[in-house]
Each structure stands twice: as structure tokens, then as C-alpha cells.
Motif scaffolding. Structure first.
Motif, PDB file in Angstrom:
ATOM      1  N   ARG A   1       0.616  31.640 -47.949  1.00 36.98           N
ATOM      2  CA  ARG A   1       1.170  32.998 -48.139  1.00 36.98           C
ATOM      3  C   ARG A   1       0.056  34.125 -47.708  1.00 36.98           C
ATOM      4  NH1 ARG A   1       4.140  33.056 -54.200  1.00 36.98           N
ATOM      5  NH2 ARG A   1       5.864  31.613 -53.614  1.00 36.98           N
ATOM      6  N   LEU A   2      -1.201  34.213 -47.938  1.00 41.40           N
ATOM      7  CA  LEU A   2      -2.151  35.060 -47.684  1.00 41.40           C
ATOM      8  C   LEU A   2      -2.131  35.101 -46.147  1.00 41.40           C
ATOM      9  CD1 LEU A   2      -4.988  34.386 -50.169  1.00 41.40           C
ATOM     10  CD2 LEU A   2      -3.286  36.255 -50.134  1.00 41.40           C
ATOM     11  N   LEU A   3      -2.032  33.840 -45.346  1.00 38.33           N
ATOM     12  CA  LEU A   3      -2.186  33.576 -44.195  1.00 38.33           C
ATOM     13  C   LEU A   3      -0.856  34.530 -43.281  1.00 38.33           C
ATOM     14  CD1 LEU A   3      -3.451  32.619 -41.533  1.00 38.33           C
ATOM     15  CD2 LEU A   3      -2.116  30.596 -41.594  1.00 38.33           C
ATOM     16  N   ARG A   4       0.278  34.340 -44.075  1.00 40.99           N
ATOM     17  CA  ARG A   4       1.468  35.020 -43.392  1.00 40.99           C
ATOM     18  C   ARG A   4       1.332  36.554 -43.857  1.00 40.99           C
ATOM     19  NH1 ARG A   4       4.318  31.471 -47.364  1.00 40.99           N
ATOM     20  NH2 ARG A   4       4.507  29.310 -46.439  1.00 40.99           N
ATOM     21  N   PHE A   5       0.872  36.936 -44.971  1.00 45.14           N
ATOM     22  CA  PHE A   5       0.740  38.580 -45.042  1.00 45.14           C
ATOM     23  C   PHE A   5      -0.322  39.001 -43.856  1.00 45.14           C
ATOM     24  CE2 PHE A   5       2.334  37.902 -49.069  1.00 45.14           C
ATOM     25  CZ  PHE A   5       3.194  38.831 -49.372  1.00 45.14           C
ATOM     26  N   PHE A   6      -1.402  38.190 -43.527  1.00 42.43           N
ATOM     27  CA  PHE A   6      -2.399  38.917 -42.437  1.00 42.43           C
ATOM     28  C   PHE A   6      -1.719  38.702 -41.334  1.00 42.43           C
ATOM     29  CE2 PHE A   6      -5.294  37.443 -39.299  1.00 42.43           C
ATOM     30  CZ  PHE A   6      -6.297  38.448 -39.351  1.00 42.43           C
TER      31      PHE A   6
ATOM     32  N   LEU B   1       0.539  41.570 -40.408  1.00 44.90           N
ATOM     33  CA  LEU B   1       0.093  42.679 -39.913  1.00 44.90           C
ATOM     34  C   LEU B   1      -0.323  42.763 -38.456  1.00 44.90           C
ATOM     35  CD1 LEU B   1      -2.338  43.627 -43.123  1.00 44.90           C
ATOM     36  CD2 LEU B   1      -0.093  44.767 -42.484  1.00 44.90           C
ATOM     37  N   CYS B   2      -0.755  41.445 -38.033  1.00 53.34           N
ATOM     38  CA  CYS B   2      -1.170  41.241 -36.587  1.00 53.34           C
ATOM     39  C   CYS B   2       0.038  41.388 -35.885  1.00 53.34           C
ATOM     40  CB  CYS B   2      -1.882  39.877 -36.682  1.00 53.34           C
ATOM     41  SG  CYS B   2      -3.314  39.549 -37.173  1.00 53.34           S
ATOM     42  N   ALA B   3       1.095  40.779 -36.095  1.00 50.64           N
ATOM     43  CA  ALA B   3       2.701  40.860 -35.359  1.00 50.64           C
ATOM     44  C   ALA B   3       2.868  42.414 -35.161  1.00 50.64           C
ATOM     45  CB  ALA B   3       3.575  40.041 -36.021  1.00 50.64           C
ATOM     46  N   LEU B   4       2.514  43.210 -36.043  1.00 49.98           N
ATOM     47  CA  LEU B   4       2.800  44.830 -35.970  1.00 49.98           C
ATOM     48  C   LEU B   4       1.870  45.426 -35.393  1.00 49.98           C
ATOM     49  CD1 LEU B   4       4.907  46.847 -37.145  1.00 49.98           C
ATOM     50  CD2 LEU B   4       3.426  47.146 -39.423  1.00 49.98           C
ATOM     51  N   LEU B   5       0.593  45.228 -35.570  1.00 48.91           N
ATOM     52  CA  LEU B   5      -0.445  46.145 -35.196  1.00 48.91           C
ATOM     53  C   LEU B   5      -1.466  45.845 -34.170  1.00 48.91           C
ATOM     54  CD1 LEU B   5      -1.658  47.304 -38.658  1.00 48.91           C
ATOM     55  CD2 LEU B   5       0.149  48.406 -37.215  1.00 48.91           C
ATOM     56  N   LEU B   6      -1.226  44.398 -33.849  1.00 47.42           N
ATOM     57  CA  LEU B   6      -2.320  43.980 -32.886  1.00 47.42           C
ATOM     58  C   LEU B   6      -2.305  44.750 -31.520  1.00 47.42           C
ATOM     59  CD1 LEU B   6      -4.796  42.326 -32.826  1.00 47.42           C
ATOM     60  CD2 LEU B   6      -3.428  40.346 -32.240  1.00 47.42           C
ATOM     61  N   PRO B   7      -1.338  44.744 -30.819  1.00 50.42           N
ATOM     62  CA  PRO B   7      -1.386  45.470 -29.670  1.00 50.42           C
ATOM     63  C   PRO B   7      -1.517  46.760 -29.505  1.00 50.42           C
ATOM     64  CG  PRO B   7       0.983  43.903 -29.829  1.00 50.42           C
ATOM     65  CD  PRO B   7       0.239  44.017 -31.115  1.00 50.42           C
ATOM     66  N   SER B   8      -1.125  47.703 -30.706  1.00 49.31           N
ATOM     67  CA  SER B   8      -1.341  49.053 -30.937  1.00 49.31           C
ATOM     68  C   SER B   8      -2.696  49.410 -31.100  1.00 49.31           C
ATOM     69  CB  SER B   8      -0.579  49.648 -31.856  1.00 49.31           C
ATOM     70  OG  SER B   8      -0.495  49.036 -33.206  1.00 49.31           O
ATOM     71  N   LEU B   9      -3.441  48.220 -31.769  1.00 43.81           N
ATOM     72  CA  LEU B   9      -5.005  48.560 -31.882  1.00 43.81           C
ATOM     73  C   LEU B   9      -5.487  48.249 -30.699  1.00 43.81           C
ATOM     74  CD1 LEU B   9      -5.415  46.381 -35.469  1.00 43.81           C
ATOM     75  CD2 LEU B   9      -5.887  48.899 -35.158  1.00 43.81           C
ATOM     76  N   TYR B  10      -5.169  47.367 -29.850  1.00 42.75           N
ATOM     77  CA  TYR B  10      -5.845  47.183 -28.517  1.00 42.75           C
ATOM     78  C   TYR B  10      -5.749  48.379 -27.557  1.00 42.75           C
ATOM     79  CZ  TYR B  10      -6.685  45.200 -23.872  1.00 42.75           C
ATOM     80  OH  TYR B  10      -7.162  45.131 -22.682  1.00 42.75           O
ATOM     81  N   ILE B  11      -4.538  48.917 -27.733  1.00 43.39           N
ATOM     82  CA  ILE B  11      -4.161  50.233 -27.061  1.00 43.39           C
ATOM     83  C   ILE B  11      -4.970  51.278 -27.246  1.00 43.39           C
ATOM     84  CG2 ILE B  11      -2.484  52.007 -26.198  1.00 43.39           C
ATOM     85  CD1 ILE B  11      -0.204  49.672 -26.428  1.00 43.39           C
ATOM     86  N   SER B  12      -5.108  51.502 -28.592  1.00 41.42           N
ATOM     87  CA  SER B  12      -5.766  52.613 -29.152  1.00 41.42           C
ATOM     88  C   SER B  12      -7.456  52.422 -28.896  1.00 41.42           C
ATOM     89  CB  SER B  12      -5.659  52.812 -30.762  1.00 41.42           C
ATOM     90  OG  SER B  12      -6.135  51.895 -31.538  1.00 41.42           O
ATOM     91  N   LEU B  13      -7.772  51.251 -29.064  1.00 37.91           N
ATOM     92  CA  LEU B  13      -9.467  51.087 -28.947  1.00 37.91           C
ATOM     93  C   LEU B  13      -9.851  51.255 -27.404  1.00 37.91           C
ATOM     94  CD1 LEU B  13     -10.261  48.389 -31.415  1.00 37.91           C
ATOM     95  CD2 LEU B  13     -10.402  50.585 -31.623  1.00 37.91           C
TER      96      LEU B  13
ATOM     97  N   ILE C   1       2.740  34.462 -31.496  1.00 42.44           N
ATOM     98  CA  ILE C   1       2.553  33.682 -32.546  1.00 42.44           C
ATOM     99  C   ILE C   1       2.684  33.838 -33.786  1.00 42.44           C
ATOM    100  CG2 ILE C   1       1.060  31.615 -33.215  1.00 42.44           C
ATOM    101  CD1 ILE C   1      -0.225  31.512 -30.334  1.00 42.44           C
ATOM    102  N   ALA C   2       2.189  35.119 -34.121  1.00 46.46           N
ATOM    103  CA  ALA C   2       2.208  35.587 -35.388  1.00 46.46           C
ATOM    104  C   ALA C   2       3.632  36.177 -35.985  1.00 46.46           C
ATOM    105  CB  ALA C   2       1.026  37.119 -35.612  1.00 46.46           C
ATOM    106  N   SER C   3       4.351  36.485 -34.824  1.00 46.47           N
ATOM    107  CA  SER C   3       5.624  37.058 -35.167  1.00 46.47           C
ATOM    108  C   SER C   3       6.735  35.777 -35.530  1.00 46.47           C
ATOM    109  CB  SER C   3       6.213  37.816 -33.921  1.00 46.47           C
ATOM    110  OG  SER C   3       6.573  36.842 -33.087  1.00 46.47           O
ATOM    111  N   PHE C   4       6.142  34.461 -35.378  1.00 47.43           N
ATOM    112  CA  PHE C   4       6.776  33.368 -35.777  1.00 47.43           C
ATOM    113  C   PHE C   4       6.597  32.852 -37.023  1.00 47.43           C
ATOM    114  CE2 PHE C   4       6.929  32.620 -31.147  1.00 47.43           C
ATOM    115  CZ  PHE C   4       8.550  32.584 -30.907  1.00 47.43           C
ATOM    116  N   ILE C   5       5.594  33.375 -37.864  1.00 47.81           N
ATOM    117  CA  ILE C   5       5.349  33.015 -39.350  1.00 47.81           C
ATOM    118  C   ILE C   5       6.355  33.461 -40.128  1.00 47.81           C
ATOM    119  CG2 ILE C   5       3.106  32.884 -38.538  1.00 47.81           C
ATOM    120  CD1 ILE C   5       4.109  35.553 -40.806  1.00 47.81           C
ATOM    121  N   PHE C   6       7.430  34.037 -40.056  1.00 53.73           N
ATOM    122  CA  PHE C   6       8.226  34.631 -41.006  1.00 53.73           C
ATOM    123  C   PHE C   6       9.164  33.657 -41.403  1.00 53.73           C
ATOM    124  CE2 PHE C   6       6.763  38.320 -38.919  1.00 53.73           C
ATOM    125  CZ  PHE C   6       6.395  39.308 -40.123  1.00 53.73           C
ATOM    126  N   PRO C   7       9.349  33.279 -42.406  1.00 51.18           N
ATOM    127  CA  PRO C   7      10.334  32.287 -43.113  1.00 51.18           C
ATOM    128  C   PRO C   7      11.779  32.812 -43.114  1.00 51.18           C
ATOM    129  CG  PRO C   7       8.436  32.305 -44.788  1.00 51.18           C
ATOM    130  CD  PRO C   7       8.205  33.413 -43.919  1.00 51.18           C
TER     131      PRO C   7
END
Length: 519
Positions: free
Chosen positions: A305-310, A313-325, A412-418
Motif C-alpha cells: 500500500r505504501l508503495l502504491r501511494f509513492f 505520486l511518481c506517476a503524477l509528478l516525475l516528468p514535471s519534476l524533471y522539467i522544472s529541475l 511503470i508507476a501508472s500501472f500500479i493502480f488496482p
């Protein structure tokens, strides 16, 4: 007798009691009807009749035992009394016929032609008898249906392997097998002017959240539409906010998930002709809970469950964090990492946003193509295609290697949603977050997250706060949402949905090893 624009069967046309005229009346209403059968029969008393049915929807083998044999058992006195009733125009002489056939428990008396046509279109058989001014309906349904299989959209390592089908009767059986109690209640609400789709409200009377049943019945009853083809059509018409990308009702193919929801005070909406059952109300945390969490060891289930929550967030924010940084905040990255990314992007002619959008759209296109293509081909296209295109794009200098890694991990992260529909929401929200990051950097990401949190806190699912138990805050509920506690430790049902009969398990149910025998 009907509205040709809406396709509904309405009216109060009565039979004449003259067999041939009545049959012609049905032929006129059903033509052209290449799949409609008109089967004449003659009783041993000489009485003529017709069976009207639709091929492929009726069990013709039951005609003899359920219809013809009871009719043939009627003696001349019954028929004489029937004729006398018919001549007096009391009820068309149908009561004797109905009483004689009542042993089959499959027949009912219709008041009009239109009423019988509705039953005929649902697979029932119309029985016409000479001199009888009211049609009889025989429930002799039979049609081909898919066998019970493991849900394709919700696979599990441990747990039940049976899933819902397109048959309402089969789905209700799967639920009742798991809840063998008279407390399980089922209400039917036919919906759709043309389809008249059967919709069932299923709940546990002693546990259901107060007012939920009435609210669901009211929302469904007010629907005036020509067709409800699938539960997704119904979901759009009864959810609280139609402009939200987040699913406000859980849709599932798993009977055990439905049973778990019913035991928490929720309500299940079973729609005929679809294997997806809706569960109301639902919360954001529910979409990150897998059905098998309750069957696995609670320590591993909590980690999952904790892994799914993490990963969500990666599925939502990881590309945008890369762009901003890489665009605005290079000083926040380690020097070695920044030099490596700069070297890989040296030959790339596009800004980071364009580069990321190209890869994201390509990945989403490959994913959709893999779903639509035949299964053996689809898997090869989605996996091999992503590898080949990514490697070729890096070698051609269109994108950087670092971005390929970012996009791959995000996919890969976007596939974790049950719950598949929740994953769709995060896939869609990823793109506006990337645009905000390209314009305002980390400030844009925080602004997007703030707007998203405000939306989630305002969202409701049948009146229940969607972001509960975070807002409103319930410490016990939050702990259960994040971690899968042992069964003996969860003594109460969720406070969001179970307002009464909250006790789930007795106290002092923690298992203890037996004492070592003396001697």
C-alpha cells in the motif's frame, strides 16, 4: 401504441379474443421480425393457440412441460366456464387459464399488448389462446452467456478467481454465495426507455449507511434516457461531479471486493449486461487498495500500500519534476548528475518540455495500441515498440537518455493502480502538471498540487468526502488507509460509511499460542 422517436413500447391495446386477429396484431407490431417465431398449437379439446417467441432467447424444450401439458389438463368444464366469462366480458376468461398454469410458477397475466411486447423483447414467450382477450407471459428465458472466469482487469495472486459476467442472475448468485444472510437486500429499478435495463441496488440492511439507499434510488429513478448499455453510462448520470477526472464510484469485476464493500456499509449497483459492478460511495484511498491486500500477510500488504501511494505520486509528478529541475532549478541537482544530463541533452534540439511531451505521447500511443490490438500482438507492440523507439530516439539525438528513463519509470508507476479508471485520471493530470512546471518551475508544480488538493477536498461521492479520512481528518481511518492492520486489530468499520453497527469483531481476538503442557 408507441412513440416511434423514442422506440418505447407504450399504450393499452387490448386483444380481441379472436385468435387470428390477435396474431395479426402482433405481426403488425413486430414486422420486420425475421427472428420472431409464431408457433401454432391445438389443445386436446380442440382449442387453438399460438406461442410467440424470439429465437435464441427462449428455452423451446420447456414448452411442452410448462405450457402445453398444463393447458391440455384443462377439462371441458373449465373451458365452458372460461367461455361464459368471456361472453360476459368480465376478464376475457383468462383467470381459469392463469390458475391452471400457476403450477409452473413462470407465468403471469398481461393487461395489454404493449406490456406483453416488453416481456417478449426480454426473452419471454407470449401465449395466445382463441377466445382469451388477455395474453399470458411465460418466463422461459435461455440465451448464451460467457462462463465465469478470472477478472482480466483485476488479477490477483491470492484470492477468489471467479469474476462477474454479463448475466444479472449469475452476478447476483456470486454475491449471495458469499453473503448467505437474509439481511442482504436487493431492489430492482428498470432504466432506459428503449433498453429497459435491469439495475439492482444491493446492500446489507443492518449495516448500510443511513440515507444511502434512498439517495441512490432517487438518483437512478430520475434518469430519463433511451438506453443504459453499460454501468459506465449509469456512472456518469449519478456521480456527484461530472467534471472531475477522478472516479467517484468504484467499478469492479470481483465479487469479493463487492462483498467487502457491503460489509463496510456501502451499496453495490449491479447493471444487467455488464460484468462491472459499481460501489458507492468511494474515496481516494479505496482506489489504491487491492482486493488481495486482505488475503496477504499484513506486513507485506502494508508495504504494498505504501508503495502504491509513492508510485502514484511518481506517476503524477516525475516528468514535471524533471522539467522544472533541468529548466529552472539546476542548482538543486548534484553537480555530477547535472553534468551527465547536460551532456546527454547536448545534441537534443528541443526544449525539455517538447522533448518530454514527445516521449509521453509516444508512450501513451503505444499503450493504447497494445490494448486495442489482439493480445499476443499487443504485448509485443507495447514492450518492443517502447524499447526500439526509445533507443532509436536517443541515438538520433531527438531525446536524452535520462528522459527515456524518466518516462519509462513513470509508465511503470501508472500501472500500479488496482482501479484502472484511477490510473486514467493520473495519466491525464500528468500533462497539465508538465505545462505548469515548464512555465513556473517548482512553483508551478506546487500551484498545481494546491489546486488538485482543493478539488479533492471539495469532491463528494454520494455525500461522503472523497478525500476522507485526510479531510475531514480521522486518525484511525488514515492509519487503516495507509497500512493493512491485522484482522484482530481492526475492530470497527470505516467511520465514513458505517454510521451504525460499527463493531466488526469481538475484543481479545488476537491469537495466542497454547500453553506448553506440563510433564
Amino acid at each position: 401504441m408507441g412513440n416511434p422517436d423514442s422506440g418505447t413500447i407504450t399504450g393499452t391495446t387490448k386483444l380481441t379474443g379472436v385468435l387470428e386477429d390477435d396474431v395479426q396484431l402482433y405481426r403488425k407490431r413486430l414486422e420486420p421480425g425475421a427472428d420472431v417465431q409464431y408457433n401454432p398449437f391445438t389443445l386436446r379439446t380442440g382449442r387453438q393457440g399460438y406461442l410467440i417467441l424470439i429465437q435464441g432467447m427462449t428455452d423451446e424444450l420447456r414448452f411442452q412441460s410448462d405450457i402445453l401439458e398444463p393447458l391440455n389438463r384443462m377439462d371441458s368444464e373449465q373451458l365452458k366456464g372460461w367461455d361464459e366469462q368471456n361472453s360476459n366480458e368480465k376478464d376475457g376468461g383468462s383467470e381459469d387459464v392463469f390458475e391452471s398454469l400457476s403450477q409452473s410458477k413462470q407465468l403471469r397475466l398481461m393487461n395489454s399488448v404493449e406490456e406483453s411486447l416488453t416481456g417478449l423483447c426480454k426473452g419471454e414467450t407470449v401465449v395466445l389462446l382463441d377466445g382469451c382477450a388477455q395474453p399470458l407471459m411465460a418466463a422461459l428465458h435461455k440465451w448464451e452467456q460467457r462462463s465465469i472466469e478470472e477478472p482480466a482487469a483485476e488479477p490477483t495472486i491470492r484470492g477468489a478467481r471467479d469474476g462477474f459476467t454479463e448475466s444479472m442472475q449469475t452476478n447476483m448468485t456470486l454475491i449471495r454465495r458469499r453473503l448467505a444472510t437474509p439481511d442482504l437486500k436487493v431492489e430492482a429499478i428498470p432504466t432506459g426507455r428503449v433498453t429497459k435495463t435491469d439495475i439492482m441496488l444491493v446492500y446489507l440492511e443492518s449495516i448500510i449507511m443511513p440515507g444511502l439507499r434512498e439517495e441512490a434510488r432517487q438518483r437512478i429513478s430520475r434518469i430519463d434516457i433511451d438506453a443504459i448499455v453499460e454501468s459506465g453510462c449509469l456512472e456518469e448520470l449519478i456521480c456527484d461531479n461530472t467534471f472531475s477526472v477522478f472516479p467517484q464510484l468504484i467499478n469492479t469485476e470481483r465479487p469479493d471486493r463487492v462483498v467487502t464493500a457491503l460489509l463496510e456499509g456501502r451499496l453495490a449497483i449491479v447493471v444487467d449486461n455488464t460484468p462491472f459492478v459499481l460501489i458507492a460511495p468511494s474515496t481516494f484511498a479505496d482506489s489504491l487498495h487491492a482486493a488481495e491486500d486482505d488475503y496477504q500477510n499484513y506486513l507485506f500488504a502494508s508495504f504494498a500500500r505504501l508503495l502504491r501511494f509513492f508510485l502514484s505520486l511518481c506517476a503524477l509528478l516525475l516528468p514535471s519534476l524533471y522539467i522544472s529541475l533541468t529548466t529552472f532549478h539546476q542548482e538543486m541537482m548534484p553537480s555530477d548528475l547535472l553534468l551527465g544530463i547536460s551532456a546527454s541533452r547536448e545534441a537534443v534540439p528541443f526544449p525539455t518540455l517538447v522533448e518530454a511531451l514527445l516521449m509521453e505521447i509516444t508512450f501513451e500511443g503505444l499503450r493504447e495500441a497494445g490494448i486495442r490490438l489482439p493480445k499476443p500482438v499487443g504485448q509485443a507492440v507495447s514492450i518492443v515498440g517502447a524499447l526500439v523507439i526509445g533507443q532509436a530516439a536517443v541515438q538520433a539525438g531527438i531525446v536524452s537518455a535520462a528522459l527515456v528513463i524518466i518516462v519509462s519509470f513513470t509508465g511503470i508507476a501508472s500501472f500500479i493502480f488496482p482501479i484502472y479508471s484511477q490510473g486514467l485520471a493520473f495519466r491525464l493530470l500528468r500533462f497539465p502538471m508538465m505545462l505548469l512546471a515548464a512555465v513556473l518551475g517548482l512553483y508551478g508544480i506546487f500551484l498545481g498540487l494546491l489546486m488538485l488538493l482543493i478539488h479533492l477536498m471539495k469532491l463528494r461521492s454520494f455525500g461522503v468526502p472523497y478525500f476522507s479520512p485526510i479531510m475531514p481528518f480521522h486518525p484511525e481511518g488514515l492509519l487503516i488507509s495507509l497500512l493493512r492492520l491485522p484482522k484482530w486489530a481492526v475492530k470497527s468499520r470505516p467511520v465514513e460509511t458505517a454510521k451504525r453497527n460499527r463493531k466488526r469483531i469481538k475484543d481479545h481476538m488476537r491469537p495466542h499460542p497454547p500453553a506448553t503442557p506440563k510433564g
